[in-house]
Design a protein around this motif. Structure first.
Motif, PDB file in Angstrom:
ATOM      1  N   LYS A   6      -5.518  -4.680   9.098  1.00 21.94           N
ATOM      2  CA  LYS A   6      -6.810  -4.130   8.962  1.00 21.94           C
ATOM      3  C   LYS A   6      -6.668  -2.773   8.304  1.00 21.94           C
ATOM      4  N   SER A   7      -5.991  -1.892   8.797  1.00 22.59           N
ATOM      5  CA  SER A   7      -5.702  -0.572   8.363  1.00 22.59           C
ATOM      6  C   SER A   7      -5.056  -0.466   6.827  1.00 22.59           C
ATOM      7  N   GLY A   8      -4.228  -1.440   6.662  1.00 23.22           N
ATOM      8  CA  GLY A   8      -3.752  -1.433   5.300  1.00 23.22           C
ATOM      9  C   GLY A   8      -4.993  -1.807   4.068  1.00 23.22           C
ATOM     10  N   ILE A   9      -5.457  -2.846   4.687  1.00 17.26           N
ATOM     11  CA  ILE A   9      -6.740  -3.193   3.524  1.00 17.26           C
ATOM     12  C   ILE A   9      -7.712  -2.161   3.525  1.00 17.26           C
ATOM     13  N   ALA A  10      -7.925  -1.392   4.444  1.00 13.98           N
ATOM     14  CA  ALA A  10      -8.873  -0.360   4.455  1.00 13.98           C
ATOM     15  C   ALA A  10      -8.475   0.652   3.573  1.00 13.98           C
ATOM     16  N   PRO A  43       9.377  -2.960  -3.515  1.00 17.76           N
ATOM     17  CA  PRO A  43       9.533  -2.310  -5.014  1.00 17.76           C
ATOM     18  C   PRO A  43      10.772  -2.046  -5.357  1.00 17.76           C
ATOM     19  N   PRO A  44      11.033  -2.410  -6.696  1.00 20.91           N
ATOM     20  CA  PRO A  44      12.298  -2.085  -7.172  1.00 20.91           C
ATOM     21  C   PRO A  44      12.721  -0.530  -7.339  1.00 20.91           C
ATOM     22  N   ASP A  45      11.857   0.295  -7.673  1.00 24.09           N
ATOM     23  CA  ASP A  45      11.991   1.662  -7.647  1.00 24.09           C
ATOM     24  C   ASP A  45      10.992   2.367  -6.559  1.00 24.09           C
ATOM     25  N   MET A  46      11.770   2.894  -5.488  1.00 26.42           N
ATOM     26  CA  MET A  46      11.013   3.512  -4.411  1.00 26.42           C
ATOM     27  C   MET A  46      10.699   4.988  -5.038  1.00 26.42           C
ATOM     28  N   GLY A  47      11.374   5.623  -5.894  1.00 28.02           N
ATOM     29  CA  GLY A  47      11.374   6.770  -6.291  1.00 28.02           C
ATOM     30  C   GLY A  47       9.845   6.945  -7.234  1.00 28.02           C
ATOM     31  N   ALA A  48       9.276   6.054  -7.509  1.00 26.98           N
ATOM     32  CA  ALA A  48       8.077   5.830  -8.275  1.00 26.98           C
ATOM     33  C   ALA A  48       6.692   6.425  -7.734  1.00 26.98           C
ATOM     34  N   PHE A  49       6.702   6.624  -5.996  1.00 30.63           N
ATOM     35  CA  PHE A  49       5.414   6.631  -5.577  1.00 30.63           C
ATOM     36  C   PHE A  49       5.409   8.224  -5.189  1.00 30.63           C
ATOM     37  N   ASP A  50       4.146   8.695  -5.256  1.00 29.62           N
ATOM     38  CA  ASP A  50       3.869  10.019  -4.827  1.00 29.62           C
ATOM     39  C   ASP A  50       3.607  10.038  -3.274  1.00 29.62           C
ATOM     40  N   MET A  51       3.251   8.718  -2.784  1.00 26.67           N
ATOM     41  CA  MET A  51       2.757   8.554  -1.223  1.00 26.67           C
ATOM     42  C   MET A  51       2.983   7.231  -0.696  1.00 26.67           C
ATOM     43  N   LEU A  52       3.392   6.960   0.484  1.00 25.62           N
ATOM     44  CA  LEU A  52       3.338   5.837   0.968  1.00 25.62           C
ATOM     45  C   LEU A  52       2.469   5.919   2.381  1.00 25.62           C
ATOM     46  N   ILE A  53       1.567   4.813   2.411  1.00 23.69           N
ATOM     47  CA  ILE A  53       0.732   4.844   3.624  1.00 23.69           C
ATOM     48  C   ILE A  53       1.053   3.825   4.407  1.00 23.69           C
ATOM     49  N   LEU A  54       1.493   4.196   5.763  1.00 22.23           N
ATOM     50  CA  LEU A  54       2.097   3.063   6.410  1.00 22.23           C
ATOM     51  C   LEU A  54       0.929   2.463   7.440  1.00 22.23           C
ATOM     52  N   SER A  55       0.938   1.060   7.523  1.00 15.50           N
ATOM     53  CA  SER A  55       0.098   0.252   8.723  1.00 15.50           C
ATOM     54  C   SER A  55       0.859   0.813  10.111  1.00 15.50           C
ATOM     55  N   PRO A  56       0.044   0.918  11.294  1.00 12.26           N
ATOM     56  CA  PRO A  56       0.810   1.165  12.464  1.00 12.26           C
ATOM     57  C   PRO A  56       2.035   0.458  12.829  1.00 12.26           C
TER      58      PRO A  56
END
Length: 456
Positions: free
Chosen positions: A20-24, A68-81
């Protein structure tokens, strides 16, 4: 903090977990113009096809059952609980400069509204629901969100600055906060739980304590004075500490006096809320929940009459010592939300005697000797199910409680309980375990129990 929404535009954001939180969170990031990616441990064919089509149609790159093959590509990760920050690919992204936060934190940053945040090992849902009812009775525009089942971000983006978000917050949600700052926070209690995730009680308590980390003297922390492990967390708190107590009369805070729920305010005045015998929700734990709710609402500026009348009319929440029916002189109660030992013991104490207990599931790293020791003659028989039912059985053997049976599923448990029960008994589903070995969540487990009971 409420950072400028433009700050999210064109950011490369990986949302981890498609609950739910990830979709939102994904929908909110798309709305703000971010470049959105999704990672989920499930295989694509097990995910709702319409959801996948929607995401891909909006240009979202999805990584199902892979990282994802390149974890250095992201500015932000939003984790579900439910996602542990300790996962290697998340640590890799952090090491490469990505900010790691959760849906609660991003909701706070990009939305509006005033937050009431409630945490604790047990009682969160009941207290959050009750506080929400009091706020609504006080004619405040209120959203009841968080761990209770409604994604915070789905409300915060639509909330106005004068609105209120009454938020049930878990340790999983709190551990990924950074700037989150409620007006009133509350910690109801602290007993062992989620140790498979947090590893130690110290780490678990530190995650809970993040609820008040950014509060200052203009905020309030409502906290359980009777739970010394819990109360010690407040030693670093810079907000006004409002204790509540079922056992002690206090010079400031919420407590019981002459079987009345009362609050002593900053001026030393005693404010009457309601009688303890006027509550519809049973059990001493619900007295504590009501005291906490009264304190939260009073120090958020709601009048005592509104607080008292709402508490008196409140009949509780689904899946928490929820009455399901009386069949041939036997009461049936659904306490599927009793997902840890302390919650299950609380339910047993509320019912007191002649209990046929249905327990078992995902133990989450708990041990059960103390659980069996707390039966104190209240539990006549025990029916076990789920992956870790054997751990409860082993503890029962060690403690000399041998009147238990195994069943393969919920229907068999309910049928066996019906067979064993006598008039005056209570059949109680209070598993002391999470539901994830057999169900998607505790709600699904509780609904299945109720359906099984209705078939009797």
């Amino acid at each position: 903090m409420n950072a400028n929404l433009e700050n999210m535009k064109y950011k490369r954001v990986l949302v981890v977990g498609l609950g739910k939180s990830g979709i939102a969170a994904s929908q909110a990031m798309l709305r703000l113009g971010a470049e959105v990616y999704i990672q989920d441990s499930k295989k694509e064919e097990t995910v709702d096809a319409q959801l996948v089509a929607f995401l891909k149609g909006r240009g979202v790159r999805c990584y199902f059952a892979q990282t994802p093959p390149d974890m250095g590509a992201f500015d932000m990760l939003i984790l579900s609980p439910g996602v542990s920050p300790e996962l290697p690919f998340i640590q890799e992204a952090k090491d490469k400069g990505a900010e790691i936060i959760g849906e609660l934190e991003i909701a706070y940053r990009i939305g509006s509204g005033n937050y009431i945040a409630i945490t604790g090992t047990n009682g969160k849902t009941t207290t959050t629901t009750l506080v929400g009812e009091i706020f609504k009775a006080a004619k405040r525009k209120t959203y009841v969100v968080g761990n209770i089942g409604v994604a915070v971000i789905s409300a915060s983006m639509d909330a106005a600055s004068e609105d209120w978000l009454v938020t049930e917050t878990s340790s999983f949600q709190l551990e990924t906060t950074r700037y989150f700052k409620p007006v009133v926070s509350a910690i109801l209690n602290l007993t062992p739980d989620h140790l498979n995730r947090h590893h130690t009680m110290k780490a678990y308590g530190e995650a809970k304590a993040k609820i008040f980390a950014n509060q200052r003297d203009d905020g309030y922390l409502v906290i359980n004075y009777d739970d010394k492990t819990c109360y010690k967390l407040a030693s670093d708190c810079q907000a006004t500490i409002v204790p509540f107590s079922r056992k002690n009369q206090l010079s400031f805070g919420a407590f019981l006096q002459d079987n009345r729920l009362v609050i002593r305010n900053k001026q030393g005045e005693l404010v009457d809320i309601c009688g303890s015998d006027e509550l519809k929700i049973i059990g001493t734990h619900n007295l504590e929940n009501a005291l906490a709710a009264a304190a939260i609402c009073y120090f958020a500026g709601i009048d005592a009459e509104t607080i008292g009348s709402t508490i008196k009319s409140f009949s509780g929440v689904a899946h928490r010592i929820e009455f399901c029916g009386l069949i041939e002189g036997v009461n049936y109660y659904n306490d599927s939300k009793g997902t840890n030992i302390d919650a299950a013991i609380t339910a047993i104490r509320a019912i007191e005697k002649n209990i046929i207990l249905i327990a078992g599931g995902d133990a989450k790293g708990q041990t059960f000797d103390e659980f069996i020791s707390q039966f104190n003659g209240s539990v006549k028989k025990m029916i076990l199910l789920g992956r870790d039912g054997r751990l409860i059985a082993e503890a029962a053997d060690r403690k000399g409680f041998t009147d238990y049976v195994y069943c393969k599923d919920m229907q068999e448990c309910v049928n066996k309980a019906y067979e064993l029960a006598e008039p005056g008994d209570t059949v109680l589903l209070s598993p002391a375990c999470a539901s994830w070995d057999m169900y998607d969540n505790f709600e699904q487990r509780g609904e299945h129990f109720k359906n099984c009971v209705s078939r009797l």
